[in-house]
Design an enzyme around this catalytic site. Structure first.
Site: not given
Lengths: 631, 178
Positions: A25, A87, A185, A207
Site C-alpha cells: 500500500d 505520491k 485500493e 474510504d
C-alpha cells in the site's frame, strides 16, 4: 518420469514451491507491506516493531537516502532534502506542480515534462522518490521472509488516472520489483474482508483518508469481485475535520484573524488530539496557551454531541458521491449487503453512525482501517504468484473516468465511458473534414465534461500519410485499449490504405485527484452551461462545414451554372454567415445557415442535375430499372 | 489488435444461451464469470507475454459480448446485425407523426421539470413514463423479431434510441438535482 510438464494457467510448474509475494500500500502519508504466511495475511513490521512506514525520504550527500521515521525526524531542519507526499506528484506535469508548489517547500526545476526536485543527492523525479520508498519496503519484506520476492501487487486510488498508474508502475520497476498487478485500493479492502468471511452480495467500500474520499460499489459472487461503480471527493478527509474543530476553537477563545502561525499550529494540533480522544471518550479536554503577555493557559471541553454537530456537514458531503455511485450502479441503498470502512478517518464514531444509517447496515470495522488495503493486496499477490492454484478469486476493475477524443469545435466525444469493466477496447470511425486532408491529429482526453478545455489532456499524436481524398471519404478507425491494470494505449488507422499510428499513454503528466474530483463536480453543476456552449460549438462547426462545401461548389461550378446576379447574392449571404459565426449566439448562426441554405437551393439542384447527366452518359434506362428491382 | 478471431460464431453461443431476445440475466452473468475465470489476464500472471496478450484480447471480447447482451437496446441491434440488418442513419425511414408527437411532448415535459416545485418527484414520474415506453417497445421488438419482420424490428430499435436518449438526459438532469 513425466515426458511433458504440463501446467494449468496460474499454476506453478513446481507445485510445492512457495513463491514469496507481497502486497504494498503505497500511501501519501504512510506506506505498508503485507504478505500471506501460513494462510494468514498480515502486515510486516520493521526492526522496531512498527508497521506503518511514513512515506518520507531524506536525501543526504554521498549516503544512502533515509526512508520513514528517520527521514521524518529530519523534516524540520532539512526541509529541502526531505521529501514527503511524493505520491501527490506522481504522474503529474509541471503545471500541476506549480499549483501545488506553493504548499510544498521543495526546489522544483523549471523544465518541461516531468517535475524534478533539486536535492543534495541530485535532481529527482517523483518516480525515483517513490521507488526509494518501495525499495525500503522490499528490503523489509525480504529480510523478514528470508528470501527474494517473486512479485508484488501495488495498490492505487481507484481514481488514479492513466498517467498516475503508469508512473506507479515505473517506480516499482525502478525499485527492482516485479509487478503482478496494480490494484485499486477499495477493491483490495473488499478482498481483505471478502475472503475472510466468504461473503456474497453487494459491498460498499467507504474510504475516508487524511485528505481524500473514495467510494466503490462491488458485486461479490463466488470469489469474483466485480467493481460496479466508483466515485469520490478528493478534497475531503480527516484534515478537514481537524480544521472544523480548530475554527470552533478560534471562535470560542475569541482569537481574531491575526493569530500567529505558531498559535494556529498549536490549535490544529490540539484539534487533532481532541478528535482522537473523542473516538473513545464522550468528552475531550482541550488546553491552549494563549499568546498574550501573561501566556494565559486557556481550556475548554468539547463534548461528543458538539463534535458530532461540527463534523455532520462534512459527512453529508461524502454521502453525495455515495448516492451518485449507487445510481451509476443502478442500485438503491437497501441493495447493499455489506459496508466496509477504510482509512483512519473512519475511526470517528459519527462517521460510522451516519454511513451505517445511509446504507442501512452496520459498517465493518474489524480490520484495522490503516492496514486493510495492504492485507487485501497481499492476498491477491499470493494468488497471482501461483501459491493457490485452486483459488477462484478474480478481480474485475473498471475505468474510473471516461476516456474520450477531441472532435470538431473543441468537443470531447466519449469513447470509453466511466465504470466500464476492464480490459476493454473500443473503436470509433472518424473521417476527414477537408478535401485532400493528409493528416489527422488525435487528442486523447479523460474526464466527464463536454469541452476539451474542461477535461485532462492525456496525449496527442498525429496520423500522417492519409492519401488525398475528398472530405468525408477517408475512414479513420481510432482504437482505445485499456488493459487489466487500467493502462491505456491508443492507435489510429486509415482503413482504405492502412496508414497506422499508435501511442501508449505515458506519464508526461496526468490528472490530480483534485482535478478528477473537481471535473466530476463541475460536470454536475454546469451541465446546463455545457449544453449552451455545446450548441454554440455545434452551430459553428456546422457553419464551417456549410461554408467550405459552398466555396468548393462555387469554385467548381459557380461560373457556368450561375448568373452573375445569382452568384453575387449567394456570395453576400456567405459573407454574412462568415460574420455571425464569430459571434456567440447559436440561434443567429443557425438562422444565417438556414438563409444561406435557402438561397443556394436552386444552385444545388442545378449541380445535382448536371452530375446526374454526367453519370448517366453511356447508361441505358433499363440498367437503372434493374438496379431498382434489385434494391 | 492482431488476433481478432472470436471465440465462437456469435455472442449467444459464447455464453451458451439460446438466440432469443428474452434473456436470463442470471445465466448470462454466471456464464460471463466462468469465461472470465478462464481467460482473465490475472490467470496468466506467469505466462509468456504472447499468452498474456491473447488473454487480454479474449477478455476484452468477453467484456464486449457481455455488455452487448446485457443491455436490451444493444442486444436488439446485435440480433438484427446477425440477420444482416445494419442501421443506416442516412436511409432511416421517416418516423410516424404520432411517434414524433410523443417525443416532443416528453421533451417539453423534461425541459419543464427544473421549474417545478418538487423537481425530484416529477422527474421520478417522468422516468417511470419513459421506462414504460421502453418496455412496450422492447416487447414489440421481441414479437416482430420472432415473426422475422426485420425491417419493422429495425424501425422499432431506431425509435427506442429516442427513448434511451431521453433517459440519458433525465439522468443528466438528476445529476444537477442531487
Amino acid at each position: 518420469m513425466a515426458l511433458l510438464q504440463i501446467s494449468e494457467p496460474g499454476q506453478s510448474t513446481a507445485p510445492h514451491e512457495h513463491r514469496l509475494a507481497a502486497g504494498i500500500d503505497l500511501g501519501t502519508t504512510n506506506s505498508l507491506v503485507a504478505t500471506v504466511r501460513s494462510g494468514i495475511a498480515e502486515t510486516l513490521a520493521d526492526e522496531n516493531g512498527l508497521h506503518l512506514l511514513p512515506s518520507v525520504v531524506a536525501y543526504l550527500c554521498d549516503e544512502m537516502p533515509l526512508v520513514g521515521h528517520e527521514a521524518q525526524d529530519r523534516a524540520n531542519h532539512d526541509p529541502h532534502n526531505t521529501i514527503a507526499s511524493a505520491k501527490r506528484l506522481l504522474g503529474r506535469g509541471l503545471d500541476d506542480v506549480k499549483t501545488l508548489g506553493s504548499q510544498l517547500p521543495y526546489d522544483f526545476i523549471e523544465e518541461s515534462g516531468m517535475p524534478r526536485i533539486r536535492t543534495v543527492a541530485g535532481e529527482l523525479s517523483p518516480v525515483q522518490i517513490s521507488a526509494d520508498i518501495l525499495r525500503s519496503l522490499k528490503q523489509r519484506a525480504e529480510s523478514s521472509l528470508a528470501g527474494d520476492l517473486t512479485g508484488v501487487v501495488i495498490t492505487v486510488p481507484a481514481y488514479f488516472d492513466d498517467a498516475q498508474r503508469q508512473a506507479t508502475k515505473d517506480a516499482a520497476q525502478l525499485a527492482g520489483l516485479n509487478i503482478l498487478r496494480l490494484l485499486n485500493e477499495p477493491t483490495a479492502a473488499a478482498v481483505a474482508y471478502g475472503l475472510d468471511q466468504q461473503a456474497e452480495g453487494i459491498f460498499a467500500i467507504y474510504d475516508l483518508g487524511g485528505g481524500t474520499f473514495d467510494i466503490s460499489i462491488l458485486r461479490l459472487h463466488q470469489g469474483v469481485f466485480e467493481v460496479m461503480s466508483t466515485g469520490g471527493d478528493s478534497a475531503l478527509g480527516g484534515d478537514d475535520i481537524d480544521r472544523m474543530i480548530a475554527e470552533w476553537l478560534l471562535q470560542q477563545a475569541e482569537i481574531g484573524e491575526n493569530a500567529s502561525p505558531h498559535l494556529l499550529r498549536q490549535i490544529l494540533g490540539a484539534a487533532r488530539l481532541a478528535k482522537e480522544q473523542l473516538s473513545h471518550h464522550e468528552q475531550a479536554d482541550i488546553q491552549l496557551i494563549l499568546e498574550d503577555e501573561q501566556k494565559t493557559p486557556w481550556q475548554i471541553q468539547l463534548s461528543r454531541e458538539k463534535f458530532d454537530a461540527l463534523v455532520d456537514p462534512l459527512i453529508s458531503k461524502t454521502l453525495l458521491p455515495c448516492r451518485r455511485a449507487l445510481r451509476d450502479a443502478g442500485l438503491n441503498p437497501e441493495d447493499i449487503q455489506e459496508v466496509v470502512m477504510v482509512g483512519g478517518s473512519t475511526r470517528v464514531p459519527r462517521v460510522r453512525e451516519r454511513v451505517g444509517e445511509f446504507f442501512q447496515h452496520e459498517p465493518h470495522v474489524d480490520i484495522d482501517p490503516d492496514k486493510v488495503v495492504a492485507i487485501g493486496a497481499a492476498i491477491q499477490a499470493d494468488i497471482l504468484a501461483g501459491n493457490k492454484p485452486d483459488n477462484d478469486m478474480l478481480l474485475l476493475d473498471v475505468v474510473p473516468l471516461s476516456l474520450g477524443i477531441e472532435t470538431m469545435g473543441g468537443l470531447v466525444e466519449k469513447i470509453i465511458p466511466r465504470n466500464t469493466t476492464i480490459p476493454v477496447a473500443k473503436a470509433q470511425d472518424f473521417t476527414t473534414f477537408k478535401d485532400g486532408q493528409s493528416a489527422m491529429a488525435v487528442h486523447v482526453l479523460q474526464g466527464e465534461r463536454e469541452l476539451i478545455t474542461d477535461c485532462r489532456s492525456l496525449a496527442r499524436f498525429e496520423l500522417r500519410d492519409i492519401p488525398p481524398m475528398v472530405a468525408g471519404a477517408a475512414r479513420i478507425r481510432v482504437t482505445y485499449q485499456v488493459d487489466a491494470d487500467g493502462l491505456l494505449s491508443v492507435s489510429a488507422q486509415e482503413q482504405t490504405t492502412g496508414a497506422h499510428s499508435e501511442i501508449s499513454v505515458k506519464p508526461s503528466y496526468g490528472l490530480s485527484d483534485n482535478d478528477i474530483e473537481g471535473m466530476l463536480r463541475d460536470a454536475m453543476t454546469s451541465a446546463q452551461q455545457d449544453a449552451q456552449a455545446r450548441t454554440l460549438r455545434e452551430q459553428q462547426v456546422e457553419a464551417d462545414r456549410v461554408i467550405n462545401a459552398l466555396r468548393a461548389a462555387l469554385k467548381a461550378d459557380g461560373h457556368h451554372l450561375l448568373k452573375r446576379s445569382e452568384f453575387e447574392n449567394i456570395q453576400q449571404h456567405l459573407d454574412s454567415l462568415l460574420h455571425v459565426t464569430r459571434g456567440d449566439d447559436p440561434q443567429v448562426i443557425k438562422q444565417a445557415i438556414d438563409k444561406l441554405d435557402q438561397v443556394t437551393q436552386e444552385f444545388a439542384a442545378r449541380r445535382m442535375d448536371s452530375s446526374i447527366r454526367k453519370a448517366m452518359q453511356g447508361h441505358h434506362v433499363e440498367d437503372f430499372q434493374n438496379e431498382d428491382a434489385a434494391s | 489488435m492482431s488476433d481478432n478471431t472470436l471465440l465462437t460464431e456469435n455472442y449467444f453461443q459464447l455464453f451458451k444461451l439460446p438466440m432469443q431476445f428474452e434473456l436470463d440475466i442470471t445465466k448470462l452473468r454466471t456464464a460471463y464469470r466462468e469465461l472470465q475465470r478462464q481467460f482473465h489476464p490475472d490467470r496468466f500472471a506467469h505466462a509468456s507475454d504472447q499468452e498474456r496478450r491473447i488473454a487480454m484480447q479474449k477478455t476484452t471480447q468477453i467484456n464486449e459480448a457481455f455488455q452487448t447482451l446485457k443491455q436490451p437496446l444493444k442486444r436488439a441491434q446485435y440480433m438484427l446485425n446477425l440477420k444482416g440488418m445494419q442501421p443506416d442513419p442516412q436511409v432511416t425511414p421517416p418516423l410516424e407523426p404520432e411517434f414524433l408527437m410523443t417525443q416532443m411532448e416528453l421533451r417539453e415535459a423534461l425541459e419543464g421539470i427544473s421549474q417545478q416545485a418538487d423537481p425530484s418527484m416529477v422527474l421520478m414520474g417522468f422516468n417511470d413514463t419513459v421506462s414504460q415506453h421502453i418496455q412496450q417497445f422492447l416487447q414489440q421488438f421481441s414479437t416482430l423479431f420472432q415473426q422475422e419482420k426485420l425491417a419493422q424490428a429495425q424501425t422499432c430499435v431506431n425509435q427506442l434510441h429516442f427513448f434511451y436518449k431521453l433517459q440519458e438526459e433525465a439522468e443528466k438532469l438528476e445529476e444537477t438535482l442531487l
